[in-house]
Design a protein around this motif. Sequence first.
Motif, PDB file in Angstrom:
ATOM      1  N   GLN A 667       0.802  -1.211  -0.091  1.00 12.69           N
ATOM      2  CA  GLN A 667      -0.148  -0.012   0.021  1.00 12.69           C
ATOM      3  C   GLN A 667       0.878   0.955  -0.043  1.00 12.69           C
ATOM      4  OE1 GLN A 667      -2.625  -0.570   3.303  1.00 12.69           O
ATOM      5  NE2 GLN A 667      -4.113  -2.020   2.233  1.00 12.69           N
ATOM      6  N   SER A 670      -2.636   7.165  -0.051  1.00  8.66           N
ATOM      7  CA  SER A 670      -4.137   7.177   0.249  1.00  8.66           C
ATOM      8  C   SER A 670      -4.813   8.012  -1.053  1.00  8.66           C
ATOM      9  CB  SER A 670      -4.580   7.898   1.469  1.00  8.66           C
ATOM     10  OG  SER A 670      -3.996   6.927   2.675  1.00  8.66           O
ATOM     11  N   HIS A 672      -7.952   7.834  -1.725  1.00  5.10           N
ATOM     12  CA  HIS A 672      -9.227   8.165  -0.978  1.00  5.10           C
ATOM     13  C   HIS A 672      -9.128   7.923   0.479  1.00  5.10           C
ATOM     14  CE1 HIS A 672     -11.093   8.240  -4.781  1.00  5.10           C
ATOM     15  NE2 HIS A 672     -10.447   7.258  -5.035  1.00  5.10           N
ATOM     16  N   LYS A 673     -10.051   8.495   1.316  1.00 10.27           N
ATOM     17  CA  LYS A 673     -10.002   8.500   2.836  1.00 10.27           C
ATOM     18  C   LYS A 673     -10.297   6.826   3.260  1.00 10.27           C
ATOM     19  CE  LYS A 673     -11.813  10.454   6.971  1.00 10.27           C
ATOM     20  NZ  LYS A 673     -12.973  11.343   7.587  1.00 10.27           N
ATOM     21  N   ASN A 674      -9.154   6.508   3.806  1.00  8.73           N
ATOM     22  CA  ASN A 674      -9.192   5.084   4.248  1.00  8.73           C
ATOM     23  C   ASN A 674      -9.081   4.125   3.116  1.00  8.73           C
ATOM     24  OD1 ASN A 674      -8.984   5.848   7.012  1.00  8.73           O
ATOM     25  ND2 ASN A 674     -11.488   6.357   7.134  1.00  8.73           N
ATOM     26  N   ARG A 675      -8.646   4.513   1.968  1.00  2.00           N
ATOM     27  CA  ARG A 675      -8.540   3.547   0.867  1.00  2.00           C
ATOM     28  C   ARG A 675      -7.215   3.787   0.257  1.00  2.00           C
ATOM     29  NH1 ARG A 675     -13.408   4.506  -2.875  1.00  2.00           N
ATOM     30  NH2 ARG A 675     -12.517   2.745  -3.774  1.00  2.00           N
ATOM     31  N   PRO A 676      -6.247   3.246   0.824  1.00  2.02           N
ATOM     32  CA  PRO A 676      -4.936   3.454   0.143  1.00  2.02           C
ATOM     33  C   PRO A 676      -4.683   2.779  -1.081  1.00  2.02           C
ATOM     34  CG  PRO A 676      -4.810   1.698   2.082  1.00  2.02           C
ATOM     35  CD  PRO A 676      -6.112   2.387   2.057  1.00  2.02           C
TER      36      PRO A 676
END
Length: 896
Positions: A667, A670, A672-676
């Motif tokens: 990973q 990020s 998107h938020k909380n979506r690496p």
Amino acid sequence: MGFWKRIFRFERAKSDLDAEIESHLALAAADKRDRGATPEAARTVAEREFGNAALVKDTVRSMWGWVWLESLQQDIKSALRQLRRSPGFSFTVIATLAFGIAAATAMFTVVDDVLLRPLPYSHPEQLVAIDEAGIHGTPDLNRGAAYLDLRSWQEQSKTFQQIAYYTGGARGNFLEGSGTSLEVNLDNVSPNFFSALGVYPQLGRGFDEAVDPFTDGKNANTIVLSDAAWQQAFGADRTILGKDVHLNGQAYAVAGIMPKGFTFGGRSDSPQVWTTVHLTEADKQRQDRYRAIGRLKEGVPLAAAQADLRTLQAQIAKNYEDPNVRESRTSVIVQSYPDTLVDADLKRALLALLAAAGVLWLIACVNVTNLFLVRATARRREIAVRGALGASRRRIMQQLFSEGLVLSVAASLLGSLLALGAIKIFAKQIPSHLPIYLVARANITILLVLAGLTLLSTVFSSMWPSFLAAHMPIEPALRQGGQQSGTNRRQHRIRSSLVVAEIAMSLTLLAACGLLLRTIYALRHVPLGFRTDHIVVANLVIPAYRFADRNMTTELYQPLLERVQHLSGVRAATLMTEVPLGQTFNMILSLAGKGYGSHRGEDDPITANFRAVSPETQQVFGFSMLTGRYFNQHDTAGSQPVAVVNRTFARLYAPDQQNPRSILGMQLLSMHKNRPAEVVGVLDDARQSSIMQPRAEVEICIPQMTPDSTSYLAIEGKVMDLALRTDRPLSSIIPELRTLLRQTSPEFANATFTTMDQVVADSYGSQTLAAHLLELFGGTALLLCVSGLYGLLAYVVAQRTREIGLRIALGAQRRQALWLVLRQAGALVIAGVVIGTALAIASGRLVRGFLYGVAEHDLRTLLTVALLLLISGGLAAYFPARKAAKVDPIEALRAE
């Protein structure tokens, strides 16, 4: 007698003096006649009492103080007559000097434009660029400073008059003018920005410096225009001051027009505009970052200013809670602002080329010096006769020097025309990414350089031969058959030394040229790792303001790509922030902190070139996968964010650096938020960022970019490259593409088109430019040294005709006469090659930074250049040698 009359009306002044002397003699003769003398006797007595009239005239004229100007005028007239009588000699000298002066003048013009021309600011030497740096003094990758840090510097520094800050220089900004939409460079600046530079608007007041930067105040929605933007967008309309104009669709009141010629941040083809920085609460948290420029107090050295700010910054850095951020901002680097505008590699390249042009000019002067020495020897009898008749050595030197001056002036006129033409050609050959914007025009600096080169050429080429000619013994020169004197042998040694010097300097230039040509050859044979054939590239400047609060991915990029893919003859098309080896929008990804892998056992930030691309990129460029997969149509805004890296990245940052496949699933960032983003593929290494060597690369998928993505604002709305693979010729597909782009957005009508082959060629950059210039310099130098060698040997044969004829008459073979000349030529060439090789080895470090795939002391290049000079020298010697072998002994002896 008036001042100007004596200077510019020599003949009238001399007539007045003759009349005055004649009047005196007439009065004296009349007095004698009144006393009873006959008219003839009276005149004779009057002239005897007056004395030598010619001596009196010379004495009176010497008291005027301008006799030297009269004699100079006479010498120039005599020089013109001499040159008309020997047009071949005159043409050779003028052409030789013109090439040298043109090369030196053209290169100095470039250096003056890029490095020497003063910036359009008050006392630019007091301006400095300020950057925050890490604990070891290395600048932060993002460069710049936080606002609260800047404010502390402004309030507490003791070495600065002012410190201003700015952001910008960004593309994708459009100023709406009188029926036009003009692309401009926008800088957001602090209110005191212009006063820190010491430049104020030619019209208007500019920004109000007393306004609180955290409030809108008087500076809100105000704009200052450059003179170029004012001229191009509004036709220099003075009534525009105070009125609203639209920048990126937003209204701004015009607060001022900057003076003509004012630019900031280096020279640019695009007009510039300035608005004020609008500070927010985020600035109080030390989040936003700005570039800083300061003006030192008078007499404060750079080192003192840096020590002052470093002491302050060490205290300021304690306010940072994050230890990694604190470490990256614990110091300060202060540099002279003018020095930051030109890349060090470019500066080194220009200075090296200027040195090469200077060597060519020196070769030309040496060649002309040799020609003048030969001519002075041929005119020995004439010069001796002048000396025997009473001419002083100073007078003879002045006459010969005047001939050289006339030739140098003519060469300068021709050289200036050649230099203007060379600059125009040079400007077209400059790669687009190099910050050089040339205009072929004369200015006072260039005119002074040209005048200086003329005088130096004259002094260098004429003074020494004139001195030797004027100091030749008179008696041997007047005696028949006195040509083989010791003085002549000494001059022959001098001429031979000059030819050796020409050969040595020519070899130095040719060696540098050979190294760069081998570099270009090596670069052209580097496996790029992607295809370049049949690919058309359109560089798009995105009008982001038209898509404010909209998703540019779904409303601009994807519809545009679909329309392009449906054009006739288009096999595949893609959008990417920058095509491989492009020079439009280079981005660096930097991820600091633990959890991103380790490098050589140390926690290092991940650093890589960063691109956003469409899934069709692999179809257009043919990248090969090492492992995993590339982006596809299933990678959308709603799917798992993914990333693709290259082999170099995997080798540096994979958990198991010996196994690139171990990076799959890592990973990275990020999206998107909380979506690496997860690494799903590893590309084989390709030369995407530098043709010299592969660099770490990270790519993300454009369809996954949405306005809530962390990198959306950094990537979207700036520039995009549209690349398409097609079998159609450029002439047929570009008009269709331009029409399609104009329909998509009016700003796209000005898109620039090129091919990937041209992009790759431009990536060779300064190497190609330097190689082409050195080809010209080296070729000219070779021609000059060969002609110098030929001229010397031809003269030697002419001088030794009697000796050669006598040798043949006494039984010598003609091949021995041939060998006599070739042996002499061989000694000169070998001596020049040996000295030149030593010079080439010593000067190799000047081109070291431009080489690839070849060593700076490459033996093959040195041997090739030496062989070229040996062959050229042999050809130059062959014709005089053949002439010596064909000497008829009877005719040679009879001529004596």
